[in-house]
Design an enzyme around this catalytic site. Structure first.
Site, PDB file in Angstrom:
ATOM      1  N   HIS A 382       0.822  -1.215   0.000  1.00 34.72           N
ATOM      2  CA  HIS A 382       0.000   0.000   0.000  1.00 34.72           C
ATOM      3  C   HIS A 382       0.857   1.266   0.000  1.00 34.72           C
ATOM      4  CE1 HIS A 382      -3.756   1.898  -0.026  1.00 34.72           C
ATOM      5  NE2 HIS A 382      -4.381   1.216   0.915  1.00 34.72           N
ATOM      6  N   ASP A 386      -2.213   2.266  -4.554  1.00 35.79           N
ATOM      7  CA  ASP A 386      -3.442   2.711  -3.894  1.00 35.79           C
ATOM      8  C   ASP A 386      -4.524   1.642  -4.038  1.00 35.79           C
ATOM      9  OD1 ASP A 386      -2.337   5.142  -3.150  1.00 35.79           O
ATOM     10  OD2 ASP A 386      -2.906   6.113  -5.044  1.00 35.79           O
TER      11      ASP A 386
END
Length: 411
Positions: A382, A386
Site C-alpha cells: 500500500h 493505492d
C-alpha cells in the site's frame, strides 16, 4: 597428485553455503564430473563435481558446515582407485543373495526426506522396503504413502522368545518411546531464507489483500476446444498459467504501480514484466522467473513455465533463474486452496493468488446457473499501490479471463 575441491561461484549476492551431503566416502573411487558433494545456498542446491578421476582423498568441510565461496571442501587423488574389501568365505556362505529391492535400497546413500522418515518410523517400515523416486533415489513422503496403500507388511517390534509369560511394563519404560514421537531437523538454507524473507516482507511493506472472483467458463471452454491442436503444434500442453500470465501482463500495462518497487525514497517503475511463478518443491517454495513475459506468446510462456518447473523439481535451478522478478503469481489451487492471502515477494509490490476452481450457483442474466468459479487474491504494498489501483488491476485480470478475446484485441 591431489586436486583440491573448492566452493564454486554460487551467483550474484550469494557468498556462502551449507554442506548438505557428501556423496562419496574417503577412499571411494570417483569418475570425472561425478557429483562429490551437495551445497545448499539460500536460493538453490548445487552439486560440486569431481574435476578428475581418482578417489576421494580428504574431506575438509563436514556435513552441516557453513563455507564461503572458494573455501576448501576436500581433495581428490587423481588416478587412484579404491579397493573394495572382499568378503570372507564365512560371510559369503552365510549371506543370502539380496533381492533386487535390497540391492536398489543398499545402493541408495540418500537419507529419506524428513517427512518420509517420520512416516516410516510411525509405521515400522524399513528403508529396504521402499524404492525412492526422489533425486538419486531419495525416499519421499509419496513413496511411503504408496507403500502403505499397497499394504506392505511392516516390521513389528522384536519380542523376546525366552518367556511366554506376559510382562508388565512400567510407565517409566514407556517414557522414552513417547519422546521419539518428536523429531528435530535442522532448517535448510533455503528454508531459513524463505522464513527470513517472508517475515521481512510482512515487517517492511504496508501489505493489504483485495479479493475478486472469476468465472472460468470461457478459459476452460477455449482450453477444451484447442488443447489437442495446441499441443500438436507447439509441443506443450495448454494450461491455466499461460492465461493468467497473459492477463497479468495485460493489466500491468495499465497499472504500472503494481509492477514497481521502492528503492529508498525512489519508486522504480519497470517497463517490462518478469513474471515469477511460485513452484512447490520437496525442499520448499522457489520462484523461478519468466523473463519478458509481456513480449511472449501464450505458447512461449507455457514452454518456459514447464522448463522452469522441471528444473525446480529436480533441484537444478540456477540462481539467475530466480533473480529479477517484478511480479509473482502463485497457484494454491493445485493443492486445493479455496482462498488465501499471499505474502509479497519483496521487493515486489504485488502478488496474485490463484485458487481452486469450484462449481457454484451464480446469477447470470437473472437466472441461476452453475459456473466454474475461482477466487482471486491480490496482495499489494500500500506504500506504492493505492486501493483503487489494486481493485482495478484485479478487475482487469478478471475481465481478461472471462473474455479472453480482450487479450487478442488488446482491450
Amino acid at each position: 597428485m591431489t586436486t583440491e575441491i573448492r566452493v564454486p561461484t554460487l551467483g550474484e549476492s550469494v557468498t556462502e553455503a551449507t554442506v548438505g551431503k557428501w556423496f562419496k566416502k574417503l577412499g571411494e573411487a570417483v569418475a570425472i564430473d561425478e557429483p562429490l558433494v551437495e551445497l545448499e545456498t539460500d536460493k538453490v542446491t548445487v552439486e560440486v563435481p569431481s574435476p578428475v578421476a581418482g578417489k576421494l582423498f580428504e574431506i575438509i568441510a563436514k556435513e552441516g558446515d557453513t563455507v564461503e565461496v572458494n573455501a576448501l571442501l576436500g581433495a581428490v587423488e587423481a588416478g587412484a582407485a579404491s579397493v573394495a574389501k572382499s568378503p570372507s568365505s564365512s560371510e559369503t556362505s552365510v549371506s543370502a543373495a539380496p533381492s533386487e529391492l535390497e540391492q536398489s535400497s543398499s545402493s541408495n546413500t540418500m537419507p529419506p526426506a524428513p517427512s518420509a522418515a517420520k512416516l516410516m518410523a510411525e509405521n515400522n517400515i524399513a528403508k529396504s522396503d521402499i524404492l525412492g523416486s526422489g533425486k538419486r533415489g531419495q525416499i519421499l513422503k509419496e513413496d511411503v504413502l504408496n507403500v502403505l496403500a499397497q499394504g506392505v507388511k511392516t516390521s513389528p517390534p522384536a519380542v523376546s522368545a525366552s518367556s511366554s509369560t506376559p510382562v508388565s511394563v512400567s510407565s517409566s519404560a514407556v517414557a522414552p518411546v513417547q519422546e521419539m514421537r518428536e523429531e528435530r531437523v535442522r532448517m535448510t538454507k533455503l528454508r531459513q531464507t524463505i522464513a527470513r524473507r517472508l517475515k521481512d516482507a510482512q515487517n517492511t511493506a504496508a501489505m493489504l489483500t483485495t479479493f475478486n472472483e472469476v468465472d472460468m467458463s470461457a478459459v476452460m471452454g477455449l482450453r477444451k476446444r484447442y488443447k489437442d491442436l495446441f499441443e500438436k503444434k507447439h509441443g506443450v500442453k495448454l494450461g491455466f498459467m499461460g492465461f493468467f500470465t497473459k492477463a497479468v501482463c495485460h493489466a500491468l500495462k495499465e497499472l504500472p504501480a503494481v509492477n514497481a518497487e521502492i528503492d529508498g525514497t525512489d519508486i522504480i517503475y519497470k517497463n517490462y514484466v518478469n513474471a515469477g511463478i511460485a513452484v512447490g518443491t520437496d525442499k520448499g517454495l522457489v520462484v523461478p522467473v519468466v523473463r519478458d513475459a509481456d513480449q511472449m506468446s501464450l505458447a512461449e510462456i507455457e514452454k518456459e513455465i514447464g522448463r522452469l518447473g522441471r528444473l525446480a523439481r529436480d533441484g537444478k535451478l540456477a540462481v539467475s533463474d530466480m533473480q529479477g522478478g517484478t511480479f509473482t503469481i502463485t497457484n494454491g489451487g493445485v493443492y486445493g486452496s479455496l482462498m488465501s492471502t499471499p505474502i509479497l515477494n519483496a521487493p515486489q509490490s504485488g502478488i496474485l493468488g490463484m485458487h481452486a476452481i469450484k462449481e457454484r450457483a451464480m446469477v447470470v442474466d437473472g437466472q441461476i446457473a452453475i459456473r466454474p468459479m475461482m477466487y482471486l487474491a491480490l496482495s499489494y504494498d500500500h506504500r506504492i499501490v493505492d486501493g483503487q489501483e489494486a481493485v482495478t488491476f484485479l478487475v482487469r485480470v478478471k475481465e481478461s479471463l472471462e473474455d479472453p478475446e480482450r487479450l487478442v484485441l488488446d482491450l
